[in-house]
Motif scaffolding. Structure first.
Motif, PDB file in Angstrom:
ATOM      1  N   ILE A 125       0.832  -1.201   0.000  1.00  0.00           N
ATOM      2  CA  ILE A 125       0.000   0.000   0.000  1.00  0.00           C
ATOM      3  C   ILE A 125       0.867   1.250   0.000  1.00  0.00           C
ATOM      4  O   ILE A 125       0.590   2.214  -0.721  1.00  0.00           O
ATOM      5  CB  ILE A 125      -0.970  -0.016   1.204  1.00  0.00           C
ATOM      6  N   ALA A 126       1.947   1.251   0.782  1.00  0.00           N
ATOM      7  CA  ALA A 126       2.844   2.408   0.831  1.00  0.00           C
ATOM      8  C   ALA A 126       3.515   2.641  -0.520  1.00  0.00           C
ATOM      9  O   ALA A 126       3.638   3.787  -0.975  1.00  0.00           O
ATOM     10  CB  ALA A 126       3.894   2.207   1.916  1.00  0.00           C
ATOM     11  N   ILE A 127       3.925   1.579  -1.181  1.00  0.00           N
ATOM     12  CA  ILE A 127       4.563   1.704  -2.498  1.00  0.00           C
ATOM     13  C   ILE A 127       3.562   2.235  -3.523  1.00  0.00           C
ATOM     14  O   ILE A 127       3.882   3.130  -4.314  1.00  0.00           O
ATOM     15  CB  ILE A 127       5.166   0.359  -2.941  1.00  0.00           C
ATOM     16  N   LEU A 128       2.353   1.703  -3.515  1.00  0.00           N
ATOM     17  CA  LEU A 128       1.327   2.186  -4.448  1.00  0.00           C
ATOM     18  C   LEU A 128       0.979   3.641  -4.184  1.00  0.00           C
ATOM     19  O   LEU A 128       0.813   4.427  -5.124  1.00  0.00           O
ATOM     20  CB  LEU A 128       0.075   1.318  -4.356  1.00  0.00           C
ATOM     21  N   LEU A 129       0.893   4.022  -2.928  1.00  0.00           N
ATOM     22  CA  LEU A 129       0.612   5.411  -2.582  1.00  0.00           C
ATOM     23  C   LEU A 129       1.740   6.333  -3.043  1.00  0.00           C
ATOM     24  O   LEU A 129       1.490   7.414  -3.583  1.00  0.00           O
ATOM     25  CB  LEU A 129       0.396   5.545  -1.077  1.00  0.00           C
ATOM     26  N   ALA A 130       2.979   5.900  -2.869  1.00  0.00           N
ATOM     27  CA  ALA A 130       4.123   6.701  -3.316  1.00  0.00           C
ATOM     28  C   ALA A 130       4.132   6.849  -4.838  1.00  0.00           C
ATOM     29  O   ALA A 130       4.399   7.938  -5.363  1.00  0.00           O
ATOM     30  CB  ALA A 130       5.425   6.065  -2.841  1.00  0.00           C
ATOM     31  N   LEU A 131       3.826   5.784  -5.555  1.00  0.00           N
ATOM     32  CA  LEU A 131       3.781   5.859  -7.019  1.00  0.00           C
ATOM     33  C   LEU A 131       2.661   6.770  -7.505  1.00  0.00           C
ATOM     34  O   LEU A 131       2.844   7.542  -8.444  1.00  0.00           O
ATOM     35  CB  LEU A 131       3.626   4.455  -7.616  1.00  0.00           C
ATOM     36  N   CYS A 132       1.502   6.685  -6.869  1.00  0.00           N
ATOM     37  CA  CYS A 132       0.390   7.568  -7.232  1.00  0.00           C
ATOM     38  C   CYS A 132       0.734   9.033  -6.966  1.00  0.00           C
ATOM     39  O   CYS A 132       0.436   9.911  -7.773  1.00  0.00           O
ATOM     40  CB  CYS A 132      -0.870   7.183  -6.479  1.00  0.00           C
ATOM     41  N   THR A 133       1.365   9.293  -5.836  1.00  0.00           N
ATOM     42  CA  THR A 133       1.777  10.656  -5.497  1.00  0.00           C
ATOM     43  C   THR A 133       2.781  11.176  -6.511  1.00  0.00           C
ATOM     44  O   THR A 133       2.671  12.309  -6.985  1.00  0.00           O
ATOM     45  CB  THR A 133       2.374  10.702  -4.082  1.00  0.00           C
TER      46      THR A 133
END
Length: 97
Positions: free
Chosen positions: A6-14
């Motif tokens: 989830i943290a990786i996906l959130l960072a990529l989206c950001t």
């Protein structure tokens, strides 16, 4: 494990959202130049613009089609406040330790 994904996906989206309005992407023209608020945004994302400009020759750190003094003021205010603010917070943490 799930938290990391989830943290990786959130960072990529950001990162994707931040890079959607880079200087030189063609959104600003001579007829619609970048303004003060755009200058602030470009100042905040200047480090991302620098990295992307290495791989894409059309992307720049600074928008060429701008309103002049107002764009410059917003750009430099954002750069100075962003990077200067980091230095101040580091000094405070070191003093507390």
């Amino acid at each position: 494990m799930r938290t990391k994904i989830i943290a990786i996906l959130l960072a990529l989206c950001t990162l994707f959202l931040l890079s959607s309005c880079l200087p030189g992407d063609g959104k600003n023209t001579v007829d619609r130049p970048a303004n003060f608020l755009t200058g602030i945004w470009h100042g905040w994302i200047a480090p991302i613009s620098l990295i992307v400009s290495i791989f894409n020759g059309k992307i720049r750190i600074y928008e060429v089609n701008n309103t002049g003094w107002w764009y410059d003021a917003g750009f430099y205010m954002a750069v100075i406040s962003g990077f200067g603010g980091l230095a101040v917070s580091r000094r405070k943490r070191r003093r507390e330790e």
